[in-house]
Design a protein around this motif. Structure first.
Motif, PDB file in Angstrom:
ATOM      1  N   THR A  23     -54.020  39.901  -8.651  1.00  0.00           N
ATOM      2  CA  THR A  23     -55.419  39.960  -9.044  1.00  0.00           C
ATOM      3  C   THR A  23     -55.865  38.565  -9.467  1.00  0.00           C
ATOM      4  O   THR A  23     -55.221  37.925 -10.298  1.00  0.00           O
ATOM      5  N   TYR A  24     -56.970  38.114  -8.886  1.00  0.00           N
ATOM      6  CA  TYR A  24     -57.488  36.782  -9.173  1.00  0.00           C
ATOM      7  C   TYR A  24     -58.902  36.870  -9.722  1.00  0.00           C
ATOM      8  O   TYR A  24     -59.667  37.762  -9.351  1.00  0.00           O
ATOM      9  N   ILE A  25     -59.235  35.916 -10.583  1.00  0.00           N
ATOM     10  CA  ILE A  25     -60.616  35.766 -11.034  1.00  0.00           C
ATOM     11  C   ILE A  25     -61.051  34.352 -10.654  1.00  0.00           C
ATOM     12  O   ILE A  25     -60.235  33.449 -10.505  1.00  0.00           O
ATOM     13  N   GLU A  26     -62.356  34.169 -10.502  1.00  0.00           N
ATOM     14  CA  GLU A  26     -62.906  32.862 -10.164  1.00  0.00           C
ATOM     15  C   GLU A  26     -63.349  32.157 -11.440  1.00  0.00           C
ATOM     16  O   GLU A  26     -64.011  32.752 -12.290  1.00  0.00           O
ATOM     17  N   LEU A  36     -59.289  29.612  -8.442  1.00  0.00           N
ATOM     18  CA  LEU A  36     -58.916  30.985  -8.746  1.00  0.00           C
ATOM     19  C   LEU A  36     -57.786  30.970  -9.767  1.00  0.00           C
ATOM     20  O   LEU A  36     -56.944  30.077  -9.764  1.00  0.00           O
ATOM     21  N   ARG A  47     -56.897  39.631 -20.957  1.00  0.00           N
ATOM     22  CA  ARG A  47     -58.005  39.229 -20.079  1.00  0.00           C
ATOM     23  C   ARG A  47     -59.307  39.138 -20.855  1.00  0.00           C
ATOM     24  O   ARG A  47     -60.138  38.272 -20.602  1.00  0.00           O
ATOM     25  N   CYS A  74     -68.867  41.391 -15.441  1.00  0.00           N
ATOM     26  CA  CYS A  74     -68.302  40.929 -14.170  1.00  0.00           C
ATOM     27  C   CYS A  74     -66.805  40.680 -14.341  1.00  0.00           C
ATOM     28  O   CYS A  74     -66.407  39.698 -14.956  1.00  0.00           O
ATOM     29  N   THR A  76     -64.655  39.770 -12.186  1.00  0.00           N
ATOM     30  CA  THR A  76     -64.045  38.829 -11.246  1.00  0.00           C
ATOM     31  C   THR A  76     -64.373  37.366 -11.527  1.00  0.00           C
ATOM     32  O   THR A  76     -63.944  36.493 -10.771  1.00  0.00           O
ATOM     33  N   ARG A  77     -65.102  37.093 -12.597  1.00  0.00           N
ATOM     34  CA  ARG A  77     -65.466  35.702 -12.907  1.00  0.00           C
ATOM     35  C   ARG A  77     -65.340  35.415 -14.393  1.00  0.00           C
ATOM     36  O   ARG A  77     -65.695  36.232 -15.226  1.00  0.00           O
TER      37      ARG A  77
END
Length: 86
Positions: A23-26, A36, A47, A74, A76-77
């Motif tokens: 799992t990656y976040i920007e 990433l 997290r 959000c 993912t960021r």
């Protein structure tokens, strides 16, 4: 045409190789903008805290830390919120 690939923060192997199942976040803004971050091993509580990430490209030069925090709403960021010396 070349493939648009993102640099993965902190990798010691191919910095563009995404690991299947990870799992990656920007990272958005600051010295690590667009990279990433692999958050696979982090718990939900970890997290939620964000991270201080080492960078040589920030205001404090080598050894400085860029502070990234989760973007509200959000998953993912993470947004840059400043830098601290180490």
């Amino acid at each position: 045409m070349t493939e648009n690939r993102r640099w993965i923060y902190g990798t010691d192997h191919d910095p563009y190789a995404l690991d299947p199942g990870s799992t990656y976040i920007e990272l958005v803004g600051g010295p690590l903008d667009g990279q990433l971050l692999d958050v696979t091993a982090l718990t939900a509580d970890e997290r939620a805290d964000g991270a201080l990430l080492m960078t040589d490209h920030g205001a404090y030069g080598p050894g400085g830390r860029a502070d990234y925090e989760p973007r509200p709403g959000c998953a993912t960021r993470w947004d840059w919120s400043g830098e601290v010396p180490w």
